[in-house]
Design an enzyme around this catalytic site. Structure first.
Site, PDB file in Angstrom:
ATOM      1  N   LEU A 139       0.826  -1.220   0.000  1.00  0.00           N
ATOM      2  CA  LEU A 139       0.000   0.000   0.000  1.00  0.00           C
ATOM      3  C   LEU A 139       0.858   1.268   0.000  1.00  0.00           C
ATOM      4  CD1 LEU A 139      -2.637   1.648   0.679  1.00  0.00           C
ATOM      5  CD2 LEU A 139      -2.262   0.986   3.064  1.00  0.00           C
ATOM      6  N   TYR A 193       2.990  -6.912  17.377  1.00  0.00           N
ATOM      7  CA  TYR A 193       3.347  -5.907  16.362  1.00  0.00           C
ATOM      8  C   TYR A 193       3.922  -4.674  17.049  1.00  0.00           C
ATOM      9  CZ  TYR A 193       2.188  -2.507  12.578  1.00  0.00           C
ATOM     10  OH  TYR A 193       2.205  -1.536  11.604  1.00  0.00           O
ATOM     11  N   LYS A 232       7.667  -3.021  16.633  1.00  0.00           N
ATOM     12  CA  LYS A 232       7.814  -1.689  16.044  1.00  0.00           C
ATOM     13  C   LYS A 232       8.515  -0.728  17.005  1.00  0.00           C
ATOM     14  CE  LYS A 232       5.856  -1.869  11.910  1.00  0.00           C
ATOM     15  NZ  LYS A 232       6.551  -1.459  10.687  1.00  0.00           N
ATOM     16  N   THR A 260      -0.702   7.314  11.052  1.00  0.00           N
ATOM     17  CA  THR A 260      -1.975   6.814  11.591  1.00  0.00           C
ATOM     18  C   THR A 260      -2.516   5.776  10.602  1.00  0.00           C
ATOM     19  OG1 THR A 260      -2.912   8.778  10.567  1.00  0.00           O
ATOM     20  CG2 THR A 260      -2.641   8.834  12.938  1.00  0.00           C
ATOM     21  N   ASN A 261      -3.787   5.400  10.692  1.00  0.00           N
ATOM     22  CA  ASN A 261      -4.353   4.368   9.794  1.00  0.00           C
ATOM     23  C   ASN A 261      -4.272   4.817   8.339  1.00  0.00           C
ATOM     24  OD1 ASN A 261      -5.497   3.877  12.483  1.00  0.00           O
ATOM     25  ND2 ASN A 261      -6.701   2.301  11.459  1.00  0.00           N
ATOM     26  N   ARG A 307     -10.829   7.049  14.675  1.00  0.00           N
ATOM     27  CA  ARG A 307      -9.547   6.880  13.978  1.00  0.00           C
ATOM     28  C   ARG A 307      -9.237   8.132  13.157  1.00  0.00           C
ATOM     29  NH1 ARG A 307      -9.586   3.169  17.015  1.00  0.00           N
ATOM     30  NH2 ARG A 307      -9.299   0.952  16.609  1.00  0.00           N
TER      31      ARG A 307
HETATM   32  P1  NAP Z   1       1.429  -3.987   2.926  1.00  0.00           P
HETATM   33  O1  NAP Z   1       0.569  -3.350   1.895  1.00  0.00           O
HETATM   34  O2  NAP Z   1       0.959  -5.232   3.592  1.00  0.00           O
HETATM   35  O3  NAP Z   1       2.859  -4.250   2.271  1.00  0.00           O
HETATM   36  C1  NAP Z   1       3.817  -4.960   2.966  1.00  0.00           C
HETATM   37  C2  NAP Z   1       5.052  -5.015   2.121  1.00  0.00           C
HETATM   38  O4  NAP Z   1       6.063  -5.717   2.840  1.00  0.00           O
HETATM   39  C3  NAP Z   1       4.857  -5.743   0.792  1.00  0.00           C
HETATM   40  O5  NAP Z   1       5.621  -5.094  -0.195  1.00  0.00           O
HETATM   41  C4  NAP Z   1       5.425  -7.138   1.081  1.00  0.00           C
HETATM   42  O6  NAP Z   1       5.940  -7.773  -0.070  1.00  0.00           O
HETATM   43  C5  NAP Z   1       6.573  -6.764   2.017  1.00  0.00           C
HETATM   44  N1  NAP Z   1       6.985  -7.870   2.891  1.00  0.00           N
HETATM   45  C6  NAP Z   1       6.263  -8.447   3.877  1.00  0.00           C
HETATM   46  N2  NAP Z   1       6.971  -9.439   4.461  1.00  0.00           N
HETATM   47  C7  NAP Z   1       8.168  -9.469   3.815  1.00  0.00           C
HETATM   48  C8  NAP Z   1       9.329 -10.274   3.951  1.00  0.00           C
HETATM   49  N3  NAP Z   1       9.408 -11.244   4.876  1.00  0.00           N
HETATM   50  N4  NAP Z   1      10.367 -10.051   3.112  1.00  0.00           N
HETATM   51  C9  NAP Z   1      10.298  -9.074   2.177  1.00  0.00           C
HETATM   52  N5  NAP Z   1       9.246  -8.270   2.003  1.00  0.00           N
HETATM   53  C10 NAP Z   1       8.186  -8.474   2.808  1.00  0.00           C
HETATM   54  O7  NAP Z   1       1.760  -2.960   4.092  1.00  0.00           O
HETATM   55  P2  NAP Z   1       1.623  -1.378   4.125  1.00  0.00           P
HETATM   56  O8  NAP Z   1       0.269  -1.082   4.668  1.00  0.00           O
HETATM   57  O9  NAP Z   1       2.092  -0.788   2.858  1.00  0.00           O
HETATM   58  O10 NAP Z   1       2.645  -1.030   5.284  1.00  0.00           O
HETATM   59  C11 NAP Z   1       3.906  -0.433   5.040  1.00  0.00           C
HETATM   60  C12 NAP Z   1       4.488   0.001   6.368  1.00  0.00           C
HETATM   61  O11 NAP Z   1       3.606   0.962   6.968  1.00  0.00           O
HETATM   62  C13 NAP Z   1       4.637  -1.131   7.378  1.00  0.00           C
HETATM   63  O12 NAP Z   1       5.869  -1.008   8.038  1.00  0.00           O
HETATM   64  C14 NAP Z   1       3.467  -0.925   8.333  1.00  0.00           C
HETATM   65  O13 NAP Z   1       3.775  -1.422   9.605  1.00  0.00           O
HETATM   66  C15 NAP Z   1       3.342   0.581   8.319  1.00  0.00           C
HETATM   67  N6  NAP Z   1       2.014   1.104   8.677  1.00  0.00           N
HETATM   68  C16 NAP Z   1       0.904   0.710   7.994  1.00  0.00           C
HETATM   69  C17 NAP Z   1      -0.331   1.222   8.375  1.00  0.00           C
HETATM   70  C18 NAP Z   1      -1.603   0.818   7.653  1.00  0.00           C
HETATM   71  O14 NAP Z   1      -2.689   1.262   8.080  1.00  0.00           O
HETATM   72  N7  NAP Z   1      -1.540   0.032   6.591  1.00  0.00           N
HETATM   73  C19 NAP Z   1      -0.437   2.145   9.416  1.00  0.00           C
HETATM   74  C20 NAP Z   1       0.727   2.541  10.081  1.00  0.00           C
HETATM   75  C21 NAP Z   1       1.951   2.019   9.696  1.00  0.00           C
HETATM   76  P3  NAP Z   1       4.969  -8.662  -1.057  1.00  0.00           P
HETATM   77  O15 NAP Z   1       3.988  -7.700  -1.664  1.00  0.00           O
HETATM   78  O16 NAP Z   1       5.891  -9.230  -2.054  1.00  0.00           O
HETATM   79  O17 NAP Z   1       4.320  -9.666  -0.155  1.00  0.00           O
HETATM   80  P1  GDP Z   2      -6.761  -0.682  14.161  1.00  0.00           P
HETATM   81  O1  GDP Z   2      -6.966   0.780  13.872  1.00  0.00           O
HETATM   82  O2  GDP Z   2      -5.330  -1.007  14.405  1.00  0.00           O
HETATM   83  O3  GDP Z   2      -7.652  -1.158  15.283  1.00  0.00           O
HETATM   84  O4  GDP Z   2      -7.103  -1.516  12.878  1.00  0.00           O
HETATM   85  P2  GDP Z   2      -8.314  -1.713  11.888  1.00  0.00           P
HETATM   86  O5  GDP Z   2      -8.066  -0.974  10.651  1.00  0.00           O
HETATM   87  O6  GDP Z   2      -8.475  -3.195  11.771  1.00  0.00           O
HETATM   88  O7  GDP Z   2      -9.614  -1.002  12.542  1.00  0.00           O
HETATM   89  C1  GDP Z   2     -10.335  -1.667  13.466  1.00  0.00           C
HETATM   90  C2  GDP Z   2     -11.603  -0.920  13.861  1.00  0.00           C
HETATM   91  O8  GDP Z   2     -12.569  -0.979  12.808  1.00  0.00           O
HETATM   92  C3  GDP Z   2     -12.206  -1.647  15.051  1.00  0.00           C
HETATM   93  O9  GDP Z   2     -12.940  -0.746  15.818  1.00  0.00           O
HETATM   94  C4  GDP Z   2     -13.119  -2.665  14.353  1.00  0.00           C
HETATM   95  O10 GDP Z   2     -14.147  -3.132  15.214  1.00  0.00           O
HETATM   96  C5  GDP Z   2     -13.662  -1.805  13.216  1.00  0.00           C
HETATM   97  N1  GDP Z   2     -14.136  -2.584  12.052  1.00  0.00           N
HETATM   98  C6  GDP Z   2     -15.419  -2.577  11.587  1.00  0.00           C
HETATM   99  N2  GDP Z   2     -15.550  -3.399  10.541  1.00  0.00           N
HETATM  100  C7  GDP Z   2     -14.313  -3.910  10.303  1.00  0.00           C
HETATM  101  C8  GDP Z   2     -13.795  -4.808   9.319  1.00  0.00           C
HETATM  102  O11 GDP Z   2     -14.500  -5.315   8.438  1.00  0.00           O
HETATM  103  N3  GDP Z   2     -12.457  -5.088   9.373  1.00  0.00           N
HETATM  104  C9  GDP Z   2     -11.644  -4.533  10.328  1.00  0.00           C
HETATM  105  N4  GDP Z   2     -10.326  -4.817  10.323  1.00  0.00           N
HETATM  106  N5  GDP Z   2     -12.114  -3.706  11.287  1.00  0.00           N
HETATM  107  C10 GDP Z   2     -13.423  -3.398  11.266  1.00  0.00           C
END
Ligand code: NAP
Ligand code: GDP
Length: 318
Positions: free
Chosen positions: A16, A140, A144, A168-169, A212
């Site tokens: 993402l 997690y 982190k 954030t999210n 959020r």
């Molecule tokens: P994502 O869409 O799940 O992407 C994860 C990436 O990590 C993919 O490119 C995946 O490669 C790679 N990966 C996972 N395990 C691996 C391994 N063992 N070796 C090599 N590559 C690996 O995650 P994202 O949401 O973009 O998250 C990116 C960063 O933002 C993360 O550090 C996450 O903790 C942080 N973050 C995310 C959120 C959120 O809401 N999503 C919020 C706060 C912080 P493949 O595609 O090849 O599997």
């Molecule tokens: P968080 O912000 O780390 O808690 O991660 P999430 O993105 O999974 O958000 C979770 C919040 O959304 C919680 O309050 C859940 O109860 C609510 N929620 C409602 N519907 C869904 C769903 O379909 N998937 C997820 N992951 N959360 C949901």
């Protein structure tokens, strides 16, 4: 200094945030920057030898470290040990090889969900280690938090410039739209897609009351480029929309239902967990650097993400 040649290795480049950075750097290019976007097919970063091979091959001067085991509330609740171990291994391998190969700057990624569960609000960058995280995602969170500990240790012992950001999210194109394992926005978008097809209501987990702050992946990517290019501190920086942009899960569900023009409304499944009630974060530090940064309004960003999912349904991660 601004014109030195940079080879920027982006771990997790297919995810993402990685895909959003690819788009943001195309919109705001610099002649001296060459980006390399890694996927897990380039090597498993849990494996020390594979990580070393990648670093020796590309010889990066800079690293944006995104690769991680990432998942929504329900995935975390079931796999705390996996989230802890996999992320510790990935982070240690990336930071160790960055040090060994003399990488000039590493920007790693924390998250606002790693902050103490019992805390005062708004949360700021100084509070990361002030108490246990929420029990739903402690694996997690501790993995982190260790990135911040390692960044300081590498700086103290070796003078390394390893820092981190705290988003954030996040949501947007290329997210994980899996119904069980994904975060709330991609999960609900996929559920709404199915609800539309079947003429049913959208089922939202929990009470809909948790709060959020959501950031669109493209906005986050622009801020990542700012941190890579200009941020000099070792201390992390929260990358978040303003506190006034915090919304309830119920409000977000409504925006998604509206984007699909669902006709059968929203139903709450209160047997499911709410997770953390809120994790309101302050973006005061960010605003000190970029007072005029414009975030895309949540509704517009959700509409774009829904459009992307509809167009890319067959290939989207789900
Ligand atoms: P994502 O869409 O799940 O992407 C994860 C990436 O990590 C993919 O490119 C995946 O490669 C790679 N990966 C996972 N395990 C691996 C391994 N063992 N070796 C090599 N590559 C690996 O995650 P994202 O949401 O973009 O998250 C990116 C960063 O933002 C993360 O550090 C996450 O903790 C942080 N973050 C995310 C959120 C959120 O809401 N999503 C919020 C706060 C912080 P493949 O595609 O090849 O599997
Ligand atoms: P968080 O912000 O780390 O808690 O991660 P999430 O993105 O999974 O958000 C979770 C919040 O959304 C919680 O309050 C859940 O109860 C609510 N929620 C409602 N519907 C869904 C769903 O379909 N998937 C997820 N992951 N959360 C949901």
């Amino acid at each position: 200094m601004g014109s030195e040649k940079k080879i920027i290795l982006v771990t997790g480049g297919s995810g993402l945030v990685g895909q959003a950075i690819k788009q943001a750097k195309q919109q705001d290019p610099r002649e001296n920057e060459t980006f390399i976007f890694l996927t897990s097919k380039d090597g498993d970063l849990k494996d020390p030898a594979a990580t070393q091979r990648i670093f020796e091959r590309y010889k990066p001067t800079h690293v944006i470290h995104l690769a991680a085991m990432v998942g929504g509330l329900f995935n975390n609740m079931q796999h705390n040990l996996d989230f802890l171990r996999n992320n510790i291994l990935i982070n240690d391998n990336v930071l160790h090889n960055s040090h060994k190969l003399g990488v000039k700057k590493v920007v790693s990624c924390l998250s606002t969900c790693i902050f103490p569960d019992k805390t005062s609000y708004p949360i700021d960058e100084t509070m990361i280690h002030n108490g246990p995280p929420h029990s739903s995602n402690f694996g997690y969170s501790y993995a982190k938090r260790l990135i911040d500990v390692q960044n300081h240790a590498y700086n103290h012992q070796h003078g390394c410039h390893f820092t981190s950001v705290i988003p954030t999210n996040v949501f947007g194109a290329y997210d994980n739209f899996n119904l069980e394992d994904g975060h709330v926005i991609p999960g609900l978008i996929h559920k709404a897609y199915i609800a539309k097809k079947e003429g049913k209501p959208l089922v939202v987990a929990g009470s809909g009351k948790p709060l959020r702050q959501f950031i669109y992946s493209i906005d986050l990517a622009k801020l990542f480029l700012f941190v890579l290019r200009e941020y000099e501190e070792i201390e992390p920086i929260i990358l978040s929309v303003d506190e006034s942009s915090e919304v309830s899960i119920g409000e977000v569900a409504k925006m998604i239902a509206d984007a699909f023009q669902l006709e059968h409304g929203i139903v709450l499944d209160e047997t499911k967990s709410d997770g953390q009630f809120k994790k309101t974060a302050s973006n005061k530090k960010l605003r000190g650097y970029l007072p005029d940064f414009q975030f895309m309004p949540l509704k517009d960003a959700i509409d774009r993400t829904v459009q992307w999912f509809n167009l890319n349904y067959n290939t989207a991660r789900k």
